[in-house]
Scaffold this motif. Sequence first.
Motif, PDB file in Angstrom:
ATOM      1  N   GLU A  47       0.798  -1.227   0.000  1.00  0.00           N
ATOM      2  CA  GLU A  47       0.000   0.000   0.000  1.00  0.00           C
ATOM      3  C   GLU A  47       0.830   1.277   0.000  1.00  0.00           C
ATOM      4  O   GLU A  47       0.426   2.285  -0.597  1.00  0.00           O
ATOM      5  N   ASP A  48       1.977   1.274   0.661  1.00  0.00           N
ATOM      6  CA  ASP A  48       2.776   2.494   0.693  1.00  0.00           C
ATOM      7  C   ASP A  48       3.326   2.842  -0.681  1.00  0.00           C
ATOM      8  O   ASP A  48       3.587   4.004  -0.984  1.00  0.00           O
ATOM      9  N   THR A  92     -11.646   1.663   4.759  1.00  0.00           N
ATOM     10  CA  THR A  92     -11.762   0.238   5.088  1.00  0.00           C
ATOM     11  C   THR A  92     -11.865  -0.599   3.820  1.00  0.00           C
ATOM     12  O   THR A  92     -11.231  -1.654   3.702  1.00  0.00           O
ATOM     13  N   ALA A  93     -12.650  -0.121   2.862  1.00  0.00           N
ATOM     14  CA  ALA A  93     -12.774  -0.852   1.602  1.00  0.00           C
ATOM     15  C   ALA A  93     -11.445  -0.915   0.860  1.00  0.00           C
ATOM     16  O   ALA A  93     -11.137  -1.921   0.196  1.00  0.00           O
ATOM     17  N   GLN A  94     -10.628   0.138   0.942  1.00  0.00           N
ATOM     18  CA  GLN A  94      -9.314   0.119   0.301  1.00  0.00           C
ATOM     19  C   GLN A  94      -8.492  -1.092   0.736  1.00  0.00           C
ATOM     20  O   GLN A  94      -7.749  -1.671  -0.055  1.00  0.00           O
ATOM     21  N   HIS A  95      -8.627  -1.479   1.997  1.00  0.00           N
ATOM     22  CA  HIS A  95      -7.757  -2.509   2.557  1.00  0.00           C
ATOM     23  C   HIS A  95      -8.456  -3.831   2.861  1.00  0.00           C
ATOM     24  O   HIS A  95      -7.779  -4.841   3.019  1.00  0.00           O
ATOM     25  N   TYR A 156     -21.354   5.734   5.287  1.00  0.00           N
ATOM     26  CA  TYR A 156     -20.311   4.687   5.255  1.00  0.00           C
ATOM     27  C   TYR A 156     -20.435   3.880   3.963  1.00  0.00           C
ATOM     28  O   TYR A 156     -19.429   3.626   3.265  1.00  0.00           O
ATOM     29  N   SER A 157     -21.668   3.470   3.637  1.00  0.00           N
ATOM     30  CA  SER A 157     -21.893   2.692   2.415  1.00  0.00           C
ATOM     31  C   SER A 157     -21.470   3.463   1.175  1.00  0.00           C
ATOM     32  O   SER A 157     -20.882   2.902   0.241  1.00  0.00           O
ATOM     33  N   ASP A 158     -21.748   4.760   1.164  1.00  0.00           N
ATOM     34  CA  ASP A 158     -21.354   5.603   0.036  1.00  0.00           C
ATOM     35  C   ASP A 158     -19.834   5.611  -0.123  1.00  0.00           C
ATOM     36  O   ASP A 158     -19.305   5.542  -1.238  1.00  0.00           O
ATOM     37  N   GLY A 159     -19.118   5.682   1.005  1.00  0.00           N
ATOM     38  CA  GLY A 159     -17.659   5.631   0.933  1.00  0.00           C
ATOM     39  C   GLY A 159     -17.166   4.317   0.355  1.00  0.00           C
ATOM     40  O   GLY A 159     -16.250   4.302  -0.501  1.00  0.00           O
ATOM     41  N   VAL A 160     -17.746   3.208   0.786  1.00  0.00           N
ATOM     42  CA  VAL A 160     -17.364   1.901   0.237  1.00  0.00           C
ATOM     43  C   VAL A 160     -17.635   1.866  -1.262  1.00  0.00           C
ATOM     44  O   VAL A 160     -16.786   1.444  -2.067  1.00  0.00           O
ATOM     45  N   ASN A 161     -18.799   2.320  -1.663  1.00  0.00           N
ATOM     46  CA  ASN A 161     -19.184   2.234  -3.073  1.00  0.00           C
ATOM     47  C   ASN A 161     -18.359   3.163  -3.963  1.00  0.00           C
ATOM     48  O   ASN A 161     -18.097   2.833  -5.128  1.00  0.00           O
ATOM     49  N   GLN A 162     -17.940   4.304  -3.426  1.00  0.00           N
ATOM     50  CA  GLN A 162     -17.075   5.163  -4.237  1.00  0.00           C
ATOM     51  C   GLN A 162     -15.727   4.489  -4.467  1.00  0.00           C
ATOM     52  O   GLN A 162     -15.144   4.623  -5.549  1.00  0.00           O
ATOM     53  N   TYR A 163     -15.250   3.745  -3.475  1.00  0.00           N
ATOM     54  CA  TYR A 163     -14.007   3.003  -3.710  1.00  0.00           C
ATOM     55  C   TYR A 163     -14.224   1.922  -4.763  1.00  0.00           C
ATOM     56  O   TYR A 163     -13.404   1.760  -5.676  1.00  0.00           O
ATOM     57  N   ALA A 170      -6.633  -4.156 -12.119  1.00  0.00           N
ATOM     58  CA  ALA A 170      -5.315  -4.412 -11.534  1.00  0.00           C
ATOM     59  C   ALA A 170      -5.378  -4.425 -10.017  1.00  0.00           C
ATOM     60  O   ALA A 170      -4.721  -5.229  -9.357  1.00  0.00           O
ATOM     61  N   ARG A 171      -6.165  -3.511  -9.436  1.00  0.00           N
ATOM     62  CA  ARG A 171      -6.218  -3.373  -7.976  1.00  0.00           C
ATOM     63  C   ARG A 171      -7.270  -4.279  -7.343  1.00  0.00           C
ATOM     64  O   ARG A 171      -7.419  -4.303  -6.132  1.00  0.00           O
ATOM     65  N   LEU A 172      -8.018  -5.016  -8.125  1.00  0.00           N
ATOM     66  CA  LEU A 172      -9.038  -5.914  -7.590  1.00  0.00           C
ATOM     67  C   LEU A 172      -8.381  -6.913  -6.642  1.00  0.00           C
ATOM     68  O   LEU A 172      -7.370  -7.533  -6.980  1.00  0.00           O
TER      69      LEU A 172
END
Length: 804
Positions: A47-48, A92-95, A156-163, A170-172
């Motif tokens: 991630e870094d 949270t969704a990022q990781h 919170y759900s909106d944040g997950v869905n935007q990610y 590639a990032r899947l």
Amino acid sequence: MKYVSFFLVLAIAVSLAVVVSLPIGQIPPLAPLLDPNHGFWQNSISEDQLAEEEIDLENLSAPVEIVYDKNLIPHIFAQNDLDLYRAQGYVTAQHRLWQMEFQTMAAAGRISEIVGPVALELDRMTRRKGLAYGAELGLKYLQEHDPETLALVEAYSDGVNQYISQLDKARLPVEYKILNYRPEAWSAYKSLLLLKYMSDMLVGDRDLEFSNLRKILGEAKLDKLFPDFPKENDPVIEAERIWDFTPIPVTKPDSLAYPNDELVIEPLPQPTEGTGSNNWAVAGKKTKNGNPILANDPHLSLNLPSLWYSMQLTTPEHSVKGATLPGALGVISGFNQDIAWGVTNATKDTRDWYKITFQDESRKAYKYGNEWRPTDFRIEEIKVKGEDPFIDTVVYTHHGPVVYDRTFRSNRQDVNFALKWTVHMGSNEQRTFLMMNKAKNHNDYNEALNHYVAPAQNFVFASRTGDIAMRIQGKFPLKWPGQGKFFMDGADPLMEWQGYIPNEQNPSTLNPERGFVSSANQHPVDKSYPYYVFDNSYEHYRNRRLNRRLREMEQITVDDMKALQFDDYNLQAAEALPILISLLGTHKSDSPEAEKYLKELKSWDFFADPNQKGQTLYSVWSSETFESIWRELLANEPPVLRPNTYQTIDLLTNSPTDSLFDVKGIEGIETADYHVRVGFDSLLVAMAKWENEEGDYSWANYKKTTIQHLVPNFKSFSAPNVYTGGGSGILNATGSRHGASWRMVVEMGSEIKAFGVYPGGQSGNPGSKFYDNFIPIWANGEYLNFDLRTPENQEEMLFKTILK
């Protein structure tokens, strides 16, 4: 980097080797998986190396700053709650996106969509238990009663869905690539479903087995083997507590007619032995610095990615840090500027079974008293990868869903068993944690807990002003003595729960004279508590070890509390081993192997440290002895359960000639020493085999603690043979697959000092260096510094990102 890529290739190869054993329809397309631009190679970057200084996020009212420390723990600084939880969802969704979705799909009974028909029966059972139904009721409750919390959950759900919308191939996450599916949209419903998943993980019932035991043993012998309270009861709420309330009268019917069915059906999966937790708080009068110290270590399955995700959440009004559940808002176990709190499983019976009598084969009505009530039908369409959907029809009564019937786990017309469970009653646990994150004192803590229904938990508390407290919280049915221990007749109104215990009458304590509060999954109260309490799975050893140490200790420091969380003393062995050796007598005295093992056992100090051999020998000998004692009982065709270890050891110690030890299939009368010798003979056989095949039988090598990927077949993404001690019934409750999933110690002084660790890492990506980097720290009983940070504190910063 080339080594990381190499090992990830190896992991994929091994995983594919397993997948190839599945039907051809389950094998993922290999070309996309091996594509150098989008395939699994791209998951070898940590991630870094992917950090972005700025990310566009819609619907924010102001920029949000995220500072990652050297362990990839994010510290989110937002100007208001909506922005804060929108950012929490995104980060949270990022990781942990794959984990979040996999766990909620499991809770919804949708694993067959991913892996095919192999998971169909699991999905059917999950749906029949009504987890999704409970989440739907929870969402309806928020819509009707708490739009403020609903707005935060939707942010919170909106944040997950935007990610998810920004996520390229590639990032899947690599699990999506291997299992060949894509993430779907998150929702408020999924966040609530996650909390129901936790309820299912922690709640058990033994109505089926106790009903069978009642027929086999009779009431008197059943009560002897399964008493309501043990001889040594050191409960969660101190025995000295005076209950200063007038209880609601609960009337037991004069006569009870239990169903007399032959219950030859498979019980529901129960919480795995070893699932539990410890928490405690000590008052300033017992600590070196005069400040309260709080500790918490929930014991759950040891999985990768970890159940927990560490995070700090900050607005101008509050700053909270600790362990979050990926998919849920806020911090679940943690601290803020004013208080600290933690949770353990309260093991309360909030799940009962009722036999349903249908009017006819249509099942459109069922008997209740002198009337026939209409049923509801819930059609469950289970999608199955590679096959047509499976349609399951679940009948619902006012008691709950009919889990077992002629279409599921039984072919008998008269088997119709409904599950009554507080999870089906609409609740708002999410509000509890949102309020707790902002709480400033004991009153705020109590107000937060008033919204909490399930699963029942022991909430420990400490404040910077010096208070310590414990409250056992959930929605607990009013039951007459014995109610819910056996299957009940759903047609008999006398079998109904008689209401619920008021929140203010749930067991609790504030600043007890002894100077500490604690819980370790033991009995919640002593016999003076005016409401019926029973469960067969209460802990009898960890709690007594913990309370003895807390009573003894003075001038306590944070390091003392860390050491206590990692304490390997086996109280059960200390009490039972001398009895086993005494009952063994001179059996096998001419065997060199027996002499060697007995010498090691007699010199053992009862600490289950990783290098100890005595712990291994005791573990095998005791389990084989207990198995011998209850073998005939467990051989009955209807499912039963054996008395717990505490009661078994009590029989060995105080009633070695009891008729319960006799074996009907053997001539003569057997007593306790017979089973001890059988167990020792089994020990000799087992250890000969082990030494021949494995060699070293030190405890860590024998128990082989493994932190397993959520998909068991993905062994290359797991961490096997972690070198650490502990075990079931020990404060450091680390077994082969269960243990301390999170350890936290917080001193609530003018300057709060906090430490925490869990067995995993912040990243859900097996190719990241942050995937499992906490495991060696955790295994050695060490901790990370968990102090609160400010935006200006850039110490040990890994990188910073601005959401705008």
